[in-house]
Write an enzyme that holds these catalytic residues in place. Sequence first.
Site, PDB file in Angstrom:
ATOM      1  N   ARG A 129       0.816  -1.233   0.000  1.00 36.45           N
ATOM      2  CA  ARG A 129       0.000   0.000   0.000  1.00 36.45           C
ATOM      3  C   ARG A 129       0.843   1.274   0.000  1.00 36.45           C
ATOM      4  NH1 ARG A 129      -3.159  -3.109   3.598  1.00 36.45           N
ATOM      5  NH2 ARG A 129      -4.970  -3.954   2.518  1.00 36.45           N
ATOM      6  N   LYS A 151       3.192  11.127 -11.648  1.00 28.62           N
ATOM      7  CA  LYS A 151       2.423  10.189 -12.482  1.00 28.62           C
ATOM      8  C   LYS A 151       3.232   8.907 -12.590  1.00 28.62           C
ATOM      9  CE  LYS A 151      -0.369  13.100 -15.528  1.00 28.62           C
ATOM     10  NZ  LYS A 151      -0.615  13.487 -16.925  1.00 28.62           N
ATOM     11  N   GLU A 193      10.163  17.510 -25.403  1.00 24.29           N
ATOM     12  CA  GLU A 193       9.455  17.921 -24.176  1.00 24.29           C
ATOM     13  C   GLU A 193       9.982  19.278 -23.681  1.00 24.29           C
ATOM     14  OE1 GLU A 193       6.833  16.510 -22.971  1.00 24.29           O
ATOM     15  OE2 GLU A 193       6.897  14.359 -23.377  1.00 24.29           O
ATOM     16  N   LYS A 235       7.356  22.738 -14.515  1.00 21.42           N
ATOM     17  CA  LYS A 235       6.471  21.605 -14.230  1.00 21.42           C
ATOM     18  C   LYS A 235       6.003  21.650 -12.773  1.00 21.42           C
ATOM     19  CE  LYS A 235       5.301  16.887 -14.814  1.00 21.42           C
ATOM     20  NZ  LYS A 235       5.461  15.637 -15.505  1.00 21.42           N
ATOM     21  N   GLU A 245      -4.420  16.654 -12.122  1.00 19.44           N
ATOM     22  CA  GLU A 245      -4.870  16.982 -13.482  1.00 19.44           C
ATOM     23  C   GLU A 245      -6.386  17.211 -13.570  1.00 19.44           C
ATOM     24  OE1 GLU A 245      -2.462  15.151 -16.590  1.00 19.44           O
ATOM     25  OE2 GLU A 245      -4.256  14.983 -17.794  1.00 19.44           O
ATOM     26  N   ARG A 249      -3.181  21.158 -15.311  1.00 16.87           N
ATOM     27  CA  ARG A 249      -2.077  20.242 -15.650  1.00 16.87           C
ATOM     28  C   ARG A 249      -2.176  19.728 -17.097  1.00 16.87           C
ATOM     29  NH1 ARG A 249       0.808  15.638 -11.794  1.00 16.87           N
ATOM     30  NH2 ARG A 249       2.204  14.877 -13.421  1.00 16.87           N
ATOM     31  N   ASN A 253       0.172  18.571 -21.605  1.00 17.56           N
ATOM     32  CA  ASN A 253      -0.088  17.666 -22.731  1.00 17.56           C
ATOM     33  C   ASN A 253      -0.039  18.403 -24.059  1.00 17.56           C
ATOM     34  OD1 ASN A 253      -0.450  15.354 -21.152  1.00 17.56           O
ATOM     35  ND2 ASN A 253      -2.480  16.094 -20.582  1.00 17.56           N
ATOM     36  N   HIS A 256       0.660  16.579 -27.209  1.00 11.72           N
ATOM     37  CA  HIS A 256       0.554  15.149 -26.903  1.00 11.72           C
ATOM     38  C   HIS A 256      -0.667  14.487 -27.541  1.00 11.72           C
ATOM     39  CE1 HIS A 256       3.790  16.013 -24.193  1.00 11.72           C
ATOM     40  NE2 HIS A 256       3.774  14.814 -23.667  1.00 11.72           N
ATOM     41  N   HIS A 260       0.572  11.685 -29.557  1.00  9.23           N
ATOM     42  CA  HIS A 260       0.375  10.371 -28.962  1.00  9.23           C
ATOM     43  C   HIS A 260      -0.374   9.447 -29.917  1.00  9.23           C
ATOM     44  CE1 HIS A 260      -1.459   7.461 -26.057  1.00  9.23           C
ATOM     45  NE2 HIS A 260      -0.171   7.320 -25.872  1.00  9.23           N
ATOM     46  N   HIS A 273       8.557   8.593 -27.840  1.00  7.47           N
ATOM     47  CA  HIS A 273       7.612   9.562 -27.287  1.00  7.47           C
ATOM     48  C   HIS A 273       7.932  11.019 -27.660  1.00  7.47           C
ATOM     49  CE1 HIS A 273       4.569  10.959 -24.509  1.00  7.47           C
ATOM     50  NE2 HIS A 273       5.456  11.768 -23.967  1.00  7.47           N
TER      51      HIS A 273
HETATM   52  P1  NAD Z   1      13.211   5.024 -21.840  1.00  4.21           P
HETATM   53  O1  NAD Z   1      12.995   4.937 -20.403  1.00  4.21           O
HETATM   54  O2  NAD Z   1      12.794   3.856 -22.672  1.00  4.21           O
HETATM   55  O3  NAD Z   1      14.747   5.352 -22.117  1.00  4.21           O
HETATM   56  C1  NAD Z   1      15.213   5.438 -23.433  1.00  4.21           C
HETATM   57  C2  NAD Z   1      16.435   4.546 -23.659  1.00  4.21           C
HETATM   58  O4  NAD Z   1      17.566   5.146 -23.045  1.00  4.21           O
HETATM   59  C3  NAD Z   1      16.307   3.175 -23.042  1.00  4.21           C
HETATM   60  O5  NAD Z   1      16.894   2.232 -23.897  1.00  4.21           O
HETATM   61  C4  NAD Z   1      17.109   3.303 -21.753  1.00  4.21           C
HETATM   62  O6  NAD Z   1      17.611   2.068 -21.287  1.00  4.21           O
HETATM   63  C5  NAD Z   1      18.223   4.184 -22.196  1.00  4.21           C
HETATM   64  N1  NAD Z   1      18.898   4.980 -21.185  1.00  4.21           N
HETATM   65  C6  NAD Z   1      18.349   5.572 -20.098  1.00  4.21           C
HETATM   66  N2  NAD Z   1      19.259   6.368 -19.509  1.00  4.21           N
HETATM   67  C7  NAD Z   1      20.404   6.233 -20.186  1.00  4.21           C
HETATM   68  C8  NAD Z   1      21.689   6.803 -20.065  1.00  4.21           C
HETATM   69  N3  NAD Z   1      21.958   7.726 -19.144  1.00  4.21           N
HETATM   70  N4  NAD Z   1      22.650   6.425 -20.933  1.00  4.21           N
HETATM   71  C9  NAD Z   1      22.373   5.518 -21.914  1.00  4.21           C
HETATM   72  N5  NAD Z   1      21.159   4.981 -22.118  1.00  4.21           N
HETATM   73  C10 NAD Z   1      20.190   5.326 -21.251  1.00  4.21           C
HETATM   74  O7  NAD Z   1      12.468   6.278 -22.482  1.00  4.21           O
HETATM   75  P2  NAD Z   1      12.169   7.760 -21.943  1.00  4.21           P
HETATM   76  O8  NAD Z   1      12.050   8.588 -23.151  1.00  4.21           O
HETATM   77  O9  NAD Z   1      13.091   8.150 -20.863  1.00  4.21           O
HETATM   78  O10 NAD Z   1      10.736   7.602 -21.263  1.00  4.21           O
HETATM   79  C11 NAD Z   1       9.597   7.258 -22.010  1.00  4.21           C
HETATM   80  C12 NAD Z   1       8.547   6.774 -21.035  1.00  4.21           C
HETATM   81  O11 NAD Z   1       8.221   7.843 -20.149  1.00  4.21           O
HETATM   82  C13 NAD Z   1       7.263   6.337 -21.690  1.00  4.21           C
HETATM   83  O12 NAD Z   1       6.846   5.113 -21.127  1.00  4.21           O
HETATM   84  C14 NAD Z   1       6.268   7.449 -21.322  1.00  4.21           C
HETATM   85  O13 NAD Z   1       4.952   6.964 -21.198  1.00  4.21           O
HETATM   86  C15 NAD Z   1       6.815   7.870 -19.994  1.00  4.21           C
HETATM   87  N6  NAD Z   1       6.447   9.261 -19.615  1.00  4.21           N
HETATM   88  C16 NAD Z   1       5.943   9.452 -18.375  1.00  4.21           C
HETATM   89  C17 NAD Z   1       5.614  10.719 -17.951  1.00  4.21           C
HETATM   90  C18 NAD Z   1       5.119  10.939 -16.551  1.00  4.21           C
HETATM   91  O14 NAD Z   1       4.735  12.061 -16.218  1.00  4.21           O
HETATM   92  N7  NAD Z   1       5.151   9.922 -15.707  1.00  4.21           N
HETATM   93  C19 NAD Z   1       5.804  11.827 -18.807  1.00  4.21           C
HETATM   94  C20 NAD Z   1       6.340  11.599 -20.084  1.00  4.21           C
HETATM   95  C21 NAD Z   1       6.665  10.300 -20.478  1.00  4.21           C
HETATM   96  N1  GLY Z   2       3.751  14.622 -18.738  1.00  7.56           N
HETATM   97  C1  GLY Z   2       2.500  15.188 -18.365  1.00  7.56           C
HETATM   98  C2  GLY Z   2       2.279  15.302 -16.897  1.00  7.56           C
HETATM   99  O1  GLY Z   2       3.094  14.974 -16.085  1.00  7.56           O
HETATM  100  O2  GLY Z   2       1.242  15.734 -16.512  1.00  7.56           O
END
Ligand code: NAD
Ligand code: GLY
Length: 367
Positions: A129, A151, A193, A235, A245, A249, A253, A256, A260, A273
């Site tokens: 939890r 998130k 972003e 942010k 949101e 918030r 997006n 997006h 998306h 992304h």
């Molecule tokens: P990712 O986590 O897949 O990382 C991209 C690649 O870089 C991967 O292969 C990873 O292993 C590699 N990597 C990470 N750090 C590294 C480093 N320092 N050196 C070398 N390689 C490295 O992709 P991302 O773009 O970081 O994240 C995308 C994800 O984030 C999606 O799932 C998306 O839905 C999510 N997201 C979440 C939010 C939120 O608010 N929670 C916002 C935007 C995106």
């Molecule tokens: N990436 C959008 C949010 O965090 O709300």
Amino acid sequence: MPFEGAYHLSTLTVNLAENSYDIVVECGALASLGQRCVSIGLKGIAAVISNSTVTPLYGHTVRESLLAAGFSVEMIEIPDGEEYKNSATLNQVYNDLLKAGVDRSSFIVALGGGVVGDLAGYAAATWMRGVPFVQVPTTLLAQVDSSVGGKTGIDHPNGKNLIGAFYQPRLVLIDVATLLTLDKRHFCAGLGEVIKYGVALDSSFFEYIDANIEAIMSMDLDTLIEVVLRCCQLKAQVVELDEKEAGLRTVLNYGHTLGHAFEAIGDYRGLVHGEAVAIGMILAAKVSVAKELCSPEDFAKISALIVRCGLSVKIPDFDRKLLLSTVAADKKSKSGSITFICNKGIGMYSMSHHTPDELLKLSGLEA
Ligand code: NAD
Ligand code: GLY
């Protein structure tokens, strides 16, 4: 206050009453993780969740720092890739947490990009939890966006991020030097972003990115610290006003909704992304021009900056029916109407509601 790129700050606070936390942005910050966890009162076992790419790069430094600060450390490795941000991987993580004896007197560290951060954050939100967790983002996208704001979640076979929780970390520790090992494609995707914040929220930041693009593209770490700090500050301001949101918030997006949709119709195997967000921003800016919220000159400036960040503005081929149904399935869609974010010039936003059909027309995707 206009952004002039002269903060000399390394710590920001996200003010959310009892869920407030610091965001630390520094070069070499990984080595201070253990001490910082002590200073915010974390105890017990540190379960570090990372992936098969990031663990060999930064697992050792993180582990040593936590051990030196007196924690027991358990390293949990998941496979690399969005396709593993699912319930099967999450179950494996739960098994590992159980085996390691992680309970509420322990904590989770998410070491990696947005995929690791989202999944580890959701594991933290749900394990027993809720156990405390720390975000240590290592991609630009995760440093400027996903690690801040709480998130967390995983994908469902029927849609991305369909399962999740708002669950704030106890600390976000950003070591900008980790970006030096990130491949160019993901670095540029993260810039998608970054531009979002400038276009939708802060014209002086847009100008800063424009004026410093060579330093950014050549990975000048001082400039990257400024960029990451400003994005996190923007942010944090939004999240402080609308954590769950309910309205404001949604501005995050920007780019997006349509972006998306293109990411989804490519089955998440085409655009990553941030690349999809860049396409989505071009389309959102076109909608804004059509609604006379943005001049063609500002549109040209936005488009040029996206290209200078190494991102494509070419709209991928698409099947109209599939795109329409994908846009209609957006989480921000209510009774066929979608909350859509336009840019007012550069640096301000405007929220409106449109059907997917209207969006396709206004964005010029169909005549
Ligand atoms: P990712 O986590 O897949 O990382 C991209 C690649 O870089 C991967 O292969 C990873 O292993 C590699 N990597 C990470 N750090 C590294 C480093 N320092 N050196 C070398 N390689 C490295 O992709 P991302 O773009 O970081 O994240 C995308 C994800 O984030 C999606 O799932 C998306 O839905 C999510 N997201 C979440 C939010 C939120 O608010 N929670 C916002 C935007 C995106
Ligand atoms: N990436 C959008 C949010 O965090 O709300």
